[in-house]
Design a protein around this motif. Structure first.
Motif, short mmCIF file in Angstrom:
data_model
loop_
_atom_site.label_atom_id
_atom_site.label_comp_id
_atom_site.label_asym_id
_atom_site.label_seq_id
_atom_site.Cartn_x
_atom_site.Cartn_y
_atom_site.Cartn_z
N LEU A 98 0.83 -1.22 0.00
CA LEU A 98 0.00 0.00 0.00
C LEU A 98 0.86 1.26 0.00
N HIS A 99 2.12 1.13 0.47
CA HIS A 99 3.03 2.28 0.42
C HIS A 99 3.54 2.53 -1.00
N ARG A 101 1.83 2.80 -3.77
CA ARG A 101 0.91 3.46 -4.69
C ARG A 101 1.57 4.75 -5.17
N ILE A 123 -8.68 -3.13 -1.53
CA ILE A 123 -7.81 -2.00 -1.17
C ILE A 123 -6.51 -2.05 -2.01
N PHE A 124 -6.13 -3.27 -2.45
CA PHE A 124 -4.91 -3.37 -3.25
C PHE A 124 -5.11 -2.87 -4.68
N VAL A 126 -5.37 0.04 -5.28
CA VAL A 126 -4.58 1.29 -5.37
C VAL A 126 -3.28 1.06 -6.12
#
Ligand code: MLT
Ligand code: MN
Ligand code: ZN
Length: 309
Positions: A98-99, A101, A123-124, A126
């Motif tokens: 997630l960092h 993106r 959520i992935f 992103v």
């Protein structure tokens, strides 16, 4: 040349862990004891010293990149991080995605089971597949890590199953009977420099050293191995939880079935424990346990450790 950079040496939660004041966490927090703070386990690997591939993306990845100039952008919007290889779907192995993106393009290589986790948890999205392709890894089939321009990076990976378990969040019953299965939930990696043949193994989660695993790792130049706990009941004894290491899918360092005993006669050139839990007394410099591990030829990984093979 095979270059390896330890971004994080700790097990899930890190050292210190946000809600823990065990002797290890307290020592790391106050700097009164001999425990060095560390972030959650990940290494970066490179053949050319320019492009780097992450082995797992820990929840601490943002800080790990900030702390490591080799991973800083070299242009207005650029990254030397050319891809990510995932060994399992645990939070401490994938949350750092997630960092990553903000528009960068890089592939993710992982077992189909882990890719399914990324697909099923939106959520992935992103890191959409249009920019971040997801490449299934077949076990025991070597593959090349490629650079953004499609050229070979000079690194090859071979993934293999090790005894493990499904991620904690995917467990369906309290006493999950599938601990120790080799079904692709937990992978070990051989990381090879295509030119020199230098090979390192990364096995940061492993429930047991089977005869097949011992055969594979015998004589290796370099091994990073699961150093979660010193002894199986360590978290229970310390009042930190109810689970044994075995229940969490982790072999212990000590004991007759532990990692130190298992590797005693396997002739591994350099043996380094990684994914070390904050409860593990080897984190304390000067501890009896650290002396025992070091006397048996083991090193204790630390954030920032660099190795060239
Ligand atoms: C583990 O290594 O056992 C897991 O990372 C535990 C967790 O998901 O917190
Ligand atoms: Mn973990
Ligand atoms: Zn702690």
């Amino acid at each position: 040349m095979l270059r390896m950079l330890v971004l994080g040496a700790a097990a899930g939660g890190g050292v210190p862990q946000w809600n823990c004041n065990c002797t290890g966490c307290e020592a790391a927090r106050t700097a009164k004891g001999q425990v060095v703070a560390s972030t959650q386990a990940s290494v970066a690997v490179s053949a050319d010293g320019i492009y780097w591939f992450l082995i797992n993306a820990s929840p601490d990845l943002r800080d790990q990149i900030a702390a490591q100039p080799k991973l800083h952008p070299r242009g207005l919007r650029q990254t030397p991080i050319a891809g990510v290889v995932l060994t399992n779907g645990d939070v401490d192995a994938i949350a750092g995605l997630l960092h990553l993106r903000e528009g960068a393009m890089f592939p993710i290589w992982a077992h189909r089971k882990v890719l399914d986790v990324l697909r099923d948890n939106t959520i992935f999205n992103v890191i959409p597949e249009s920019r971040v392709p997801r490449r299934p890894v077949a076990v025991n089939v070597p593959f090349a890590l490629t650079l953004p321009d499609g050229q070979a990076s000079g690194l090859e990976i071979e993934a293999f199953t090790v005894p493990g378990k499904v991620p904690l969040y995917a467990e369906t019953r309290a006493a999950d009977p599938t601990i120790g299965i080799e079904a692709g939930d937990t992978l070990g990696l051989a990381i090879r420099d295509a030119e020199s043949g230098a090979t390192a193994f990364y096995v940061a989660a492993c429930a047991a050293v089977t005869p097949a695993l011992a055969d594979r790792l015998r004589g290796a130049d370099l091994l990073f191995f699961d150093g979660t706990l010193w002894r199986d009941d360590e978290m229970i004894v310390a009042g930190l939880g109810e689970k044994t290491g075995r229940r969490m899918g982790h072999i212990s360092m000590s004991g007759e079935n532990g990692a130190i005993a298992a590797f005693a006669s396997l002739d591994v050139g350099r043996k380094i424990f990684i994914h070390i839990n904050n409860s593990n007394p080897v984190l304390r410099h000067g501890s009896t346990e650290r002396h025992i591990a070091e006397a048996a030829g083991w090193e204790i990984a630390q954030d920032g450790l660099e190795i060239t093979l």
